[in-house]
Design a protein around this motif. Structure first.
Motif, PDB file in Angstrom:
ATOM      1  N   ASN B  42      10.510  -1.275   6.502  1.00  0.00           N
ATOM      2  CA  ASN B  42       9.348  -0.713   7.181  1.00  0.00           C
ATOM      3  C   ASN B  42       8.775  -1.769   8.110  1.00  0.00           C
ATOM      4  O   ASN B  42       8.799  -2.964   7.806  1.00  0.00           O
ATOM      5  CB  ASN B  42       8.264  -0.330   6.165  1.00  0.00           C
ATOM      6  N   GLN B  43       8.232  -1.305   9.237  1.00  0.00           N
ATOM      7  CA  GLN B  43       7.624  -2.257  10.166  1.00  0.00           C
ATOM      8  C   GLN B  43       6.281  -1.710  10.613  1.00  0.00           C
ATOM      9  O   GLN B  43       6.246  -0.651  11.235  1.00  0.00           O
ATOM     10  CB  GLN B  43       8.540  -2.512  11.349  1.00  0.00           C
ATOM     11  N   PRO B  44       5.169  -2.325  10.322  1.00  0.00           N
ATOM     12  CA  PRO B  44       5.024  -3.476   9.424  1.00  0.00           C
ATOM     13  C   PRO B  44       5.420  -3.122   7.982  1.00  0.00           C
ATOM     14  O   PRO B  44       5.410  -1.951   7.621  1.00  0.00           O
ATOM     15  CB  PRO B  44       3.536  -3.797   9.496  1.00  0.00           C
ATOM     16  N   PRO B  45       5.725  -4.144   7.195  1.00  0.00           N
ATOM     17  CA  PRO B  45       6.180  -3.896   5.821  1.00  0.00           C
ATOM     18  C   PRO B  45       5.062  -3.330   4.944  1.00  0.00           C
ATOM     19  O   PRO B  45       5.336  -2.706   3.921  1.00  0.00           O
ATOM     20  CB  PRO B  45       6.608  -5.282   5.335  1.00  0.00           C
ATOM     21  N   CYS B  46       3.822  -3.583   5.307  1.00  0.00           N
ATOM     22  CA  CYS B  46       2.673  -3.057   4.585  1.00  0.00           C
ATOM     23  C   CYS B  46       1.511  -3.105   5.579  1.00  0.00           C
ATOM     24  O   CYS B  46       1.709  -3.482   6.729  1.00  0.00           O
ATOM     25  CB  CYS B  46       2.378  -3.895   3.344  1.00  0.00           C
ATOM     26  N   ASP B  47       0.337  -2.701   5.167  1.00  0.00           N
ATOM     27  CA  ASP B  47      -0.791  -2.761   6.090  1.00  0.00           C
ATOM     28  C   ASP B  47      -1.067  -4.230   6.427  1.00  0.00           C
ATOM     29  O   ASP B  47      -1.187  -5.067   5.531  1.00  0.00           O
ATOM     30  CB  ASP B  47      -2.053  -2.143   5.462  1.00  0.00           C
ATOM     31  N   VAL B  48      -1.166  -4.540   7.707  1.00  0.00           N
ATOM     32  CA  VAL B  48      -1.384  -5.938   8.122  1.00  0.00           C
ATOM     33  C   VAL B  48      -2.523  -5.990   9.134  1.00  0.00           C
ATOM     34  O   VAL B  48      -2.860  -4.986   9.773  1.00  0.00           O
ATOM     35  CB  VAL B  48      -0.113  -6.576   8.738  1.00  0.00           C
ATOM     36  N   SER B  49      -3.048  -7.174   9.289  1.00  0.00           N
ATOM     37  CA  SER B  49      -4.130  -7.352  10.247  1.00  0.00           C
ATOM     38  C   SER B  49      -3.573  -7.433  11.667  1.00  0.00           C
ATOM     39  O   SER B  49      -2.525  -8.035  11.901  1.00  0.00           O
ATOM     40  CB  SER B  49      -4.911  -8.633   9.930  1.00  0.00           C
ATOM     41  N   ALA B  50      -4.303  -6.830  12.592  1.00  0.00           N
ATOM     42  CA  ALA B  50      -3.919  -6.905  14.005  1.00  0.00           C
ATOM     43  C   ALA B  50      -4.626  -8.058  14.707  1.00  0.00           C
ATOM     44  O   ALA B  50      -4.342  -8.336  15.882  1.00  0.00           O
ATOM     45  CB  ALA B  50      -4.254  -5.591  14.710  1.00  0.00           C
ATOM     46  N   MET B  51      -5.526  -8.736  14.002  1.00  0.00           N
ATOM     47  CA  MET B  51      -6.355  -9.771  14.632  1.00  0.00           C
ATOM     48  C   MET B  51      -6.556 -10.934  13.666  1.00  0.00           C
ATOM     49  O   MET B  51      -6.304 -10.835  12.468  1.00  0.00           O
ATOM     50  CB  MET B  51      -7.748  -9.197  14.981  1.00  0.00           C
ATOM     51  N   ASP B  52      -7.067 -12.015  14.220  1.00  0.00           N
ATOM     52  CA  ASP B  52      -7.595 -13.095  13.379  1.00  0.00           C
ATOM     53  C   ASP B  52      -9.019 -12.697  12.983  1.00  0.00           C
ATOM     54  O   ASP B  52      -9.841 -12.366  13.856  1.00  0.00           O
ATOM     55  CB  ASP B  52      -7.636 -14.404  14.169  1.00  0.00           C
ATOM     56  N   GLY B  53      -9.310 -12.708  11.689  1.00  0.00           N
ATOM     57  CA  GLY B  53     -10.653 -12.306  11.263  1.00  0.00           C
ATOM     58  C   GLY B  53     -10.776 -12.291   9.759  1.00  0.00           C
ATOM     59  O   GLY B  53     -10.181 -13.132   9.061  1.00  0.00           O
ATOM     60  N   TYR B  54     -11.500 -11.279   9.252  1.00  0.00           N
ATOM     61  CA  TYR B  54     -11.796 -11.208   7.820  1.00  0.00           C
ATOM     62  C   TYR B  54     -11.555  -9.793   7.321  1.00  0.00           C
ATOM     63  O   TYR B  54     -12.046  -8.821   7.907  1.00  0.00           O
ATOM     64  CB  TYR B  54     -13.239 -11.661   7.551  1.00  0.00           C
TER      65      TYR B  54
END
Lengths: 400, 400
Positions: B42-54
């Motif tokens: 899967n791409q992304p393999p799981c939910d990932v952040s699109a930004m640098d943040g929190y």
């Protein structure tokens, strides 16, 4: 942030072509001439026939004339003798015109009797004769320095009798992909890990633009690892990095290379995708730092790496610039902000008009969308809103 | 004489793609998929952040809120714990979203206190999160059979975690140049002899169109020599000959191949240059007999060999058809006769209009003119006279 044009100007400033090497003619496809190709022969080597027919003196040809057939001169086997008054020699396309003859009459225009040729019509001096050196003369420059060698150019170099070519060597491009999350294609992925697609993409891009990629082992998000990896780029003409280009605490390309004396030229370009582009030098080595997102990396490669490669390769930067074409917009677009936008889009043709339609998804991580795209829509900074049917500029993506 | 279109139809009838082979991903550039590339991850393999943040719970973000910073999750190093109420985890582009969190707030939009993150604004569920499989899901067909692999496609195959590719092998094209007058590039020329440029030209053309050339030793103008040379084409997918295609007594390709059972499909096409084109088969082997004049050979290659190669290579014939574009005529043209004409021409741009101007010399022996040409003007049979400024169809010659 600087503009795309400024960024390109700064990247290309001071780039000079790489050195030359000798390659065999048969290895020349796609290479770039570092020295012109000069004709080593005349072409044709002497006056030759352009047709199958009979070489004769033009004054002898007339309806009712009867010329003695004194021999034949197939291509490659010249007739040794002399064509005198009321004589003819059979010739073929490419046959050397025998001494004494000054015209060719085509075979369809004669009647043959045993040992004789009977023209049905007159002939003009020089008719159906290709003059010596008509295509090129010995010593003429046939192909200029900087020409990329395609099938036609290589055919011409062959005709010039040039078995060797002086070409620019392929620019060596070290490719360094950074990131704790990436692994090589086919390897087992760690939790949350992704495959390093940029090494493969960039490597192919470099080859397609005449370069020779050297894919360095991947570097972890660690300053020392990045510095050491950069050492492996020694001897390269260009270092291209991917990832670690943004502002996060783990974006370490600049700080990692700093340990090797990295001199930043600029960072951040007013474009989307691809904003965090880095350019600078480690000593004399130019370093192009691409963002890690594959779509950003590709768009930056198209806009900046391609002309850099063609400049290094001796073709000049202009040869690598994406060509802007016009197309009709297929969906409305909002006004653009201060960043030049390169939107992934499909192309369709309806009634002779090419219609370009941006995809709904423009996220810079979506490589699948990019791989299926047929064009990028180029939107300059602050471009106003556009309605369907508006003329927009596109970059066609065809085998790139 | 048959028309260009009929000739192409007869050449392509019954052509099927060559078989498949396995190549490494890194060898894939320019190859044609014989089987689709499916996503192995899967791409992304799981939910990932699109930004640098929190990463946090959207309900917790509000001006004045104060969230405990409980850890960080660099890309590739997921945070093992759980984000509870009023808690946050620092994330970066590509970081796995920790369990419990449902939004990301970018770093520019928070104030930091020791151990705490203070959002300056609210957050929306799902904001700045790339969902699992948003680009592609495991098992999805990412690249279709027949796709020629460019940098983008190879990057996508890498992202799909596919280290190997199933591609069509390159069609093997035996090239046989005939003629008593020709010698190899760099060799000493006999009196009236010329260099064999077609082997080099055609070989490069075949490579550029995805094929693998096998340059057979040249054959003299002798039926037995031609028949024997044809034996050396065994195992090829196509035999291309040059020379010996016309009506002269020394044009022996057809009669030479007849000794090996050559079945003629057609001979002579209503075109200029290139009229004496031959097509037929020796057993199952297609044979394309090109004229010996290099310009004729090239134009026939462009019109007939290119689509034949892309058809054999699995891309379909359409991929190899020359694309006709429009341009404005720069010099008058006389009415055309019954043969389609392909005139060598230059291209210039003035005021956004591309102007195509035919060269004064159109002789089919003039390779130098061809090598410098930027376009061919296509004139259909019986095209009327044209004045400067008329719209004509051209084939752009760019790296071909």
């Amino acid at each position: 942030m600087i503009s795309v044009e400024d960024a390109r100007g700064r990247i290309l400033a001071g780039i000079t072509p790489v050195g030359a090497e000798t390659v065999a003619l048969a290895q020349g496809l796609g290479r770039v001439l570092a020295a012109p190709v000069l004709a080593r022969v005349n072409q044709p080597p002497c006056d030759v026939s352009a047709m199958d027919g009979y070489a004769l003196r033009a004054v002898d040809a007339a309806p009712g004339a009867r010329l003695r057939l004194i021999g034949e001169a197939p291509a490659g086997r010249p007739f040794g003798g002399f064509v005198g008054a009321r004589e003819a020699v059979q010739v073929f396309t490419g046959s050397v015109i025998p001494d004494g003859a000054d015209a060719v009459i085509v075979q369809e225009d004669v009647d043959l009797e045993t040992g004789f040729v009977c023209p049905r019509d007159g002939a003009m001096t020089g008719r159906h004769i290709r003059l010596k050196a008509q295509d090129f003369a010995e010593g003429a420059e046939l192909l200029a320095r900087g020409r990329q060698l395609d099938a036609r150019a290589l055919g011409l170099a062959a005709a010039a009798n040039a078995p060797w070519l002086c070409v620019h060597r392929r620019p060596r491009v070290a490719i360094l992909c950074t990131g704790d999350e990436i692994s090589l294609p086919g390897e087992r992925l760690a939790a949350g890990g992704i495959v390093n697609s940029n090494a493969t993409l960039l490597s192919a891009f470099v080859v397609a633009h005449g370069g020779e990629p050297v894919v360095l082992p991947m570097a972890r998000d660690d300053m020392d690892a990045i510095a050491e990896a950069a050492d492996a780029a020694r001897g390269a003409d260009l270092l291209v990095t991917s990832g670690g280009a943004s502002v996060g605490a783990h974006d370490l390309v600049q700080s990692g290379l700093a340990a090797r004396g990295f001199a930043l030229d600029f960072w951040k370009v007013a474009m989307r995708p691809g904003k965090p582009l880095i350019f600078g030098r480690v000593g004399a080595l130019p370093v192009l730092g691409l963002p890690g997102n594959p779509v950003s990396a590709y768009v930056c490669a198209l806009l900046f790496l391609a002309p850099l490669l063609t400049a290094l390769a001796g073709r000049g930067a202009a040869a690598g610039l994406p060509r802007l074409e016009g197309a009709s917009l297929g969906a409305p677009l909002k006004p653009n902000d201060q960043r030049a936008d390169f939107m992934r889009a499909s192309l369709t043709e309806t009634g002779g008009v090419e219609v370009v339609t941006p995809y709904g998804y423009q996220d810079s991580s979506q490589l699948r969308v990019l791989a299926g795209a047929e064009a990028l829509i180029y939107r300059p900074p602050f471009a106003p809103a556009c309605l369907p049917g508006a003329r927009v500029e596109i970059i066609r993506l065809r085998n790139t």
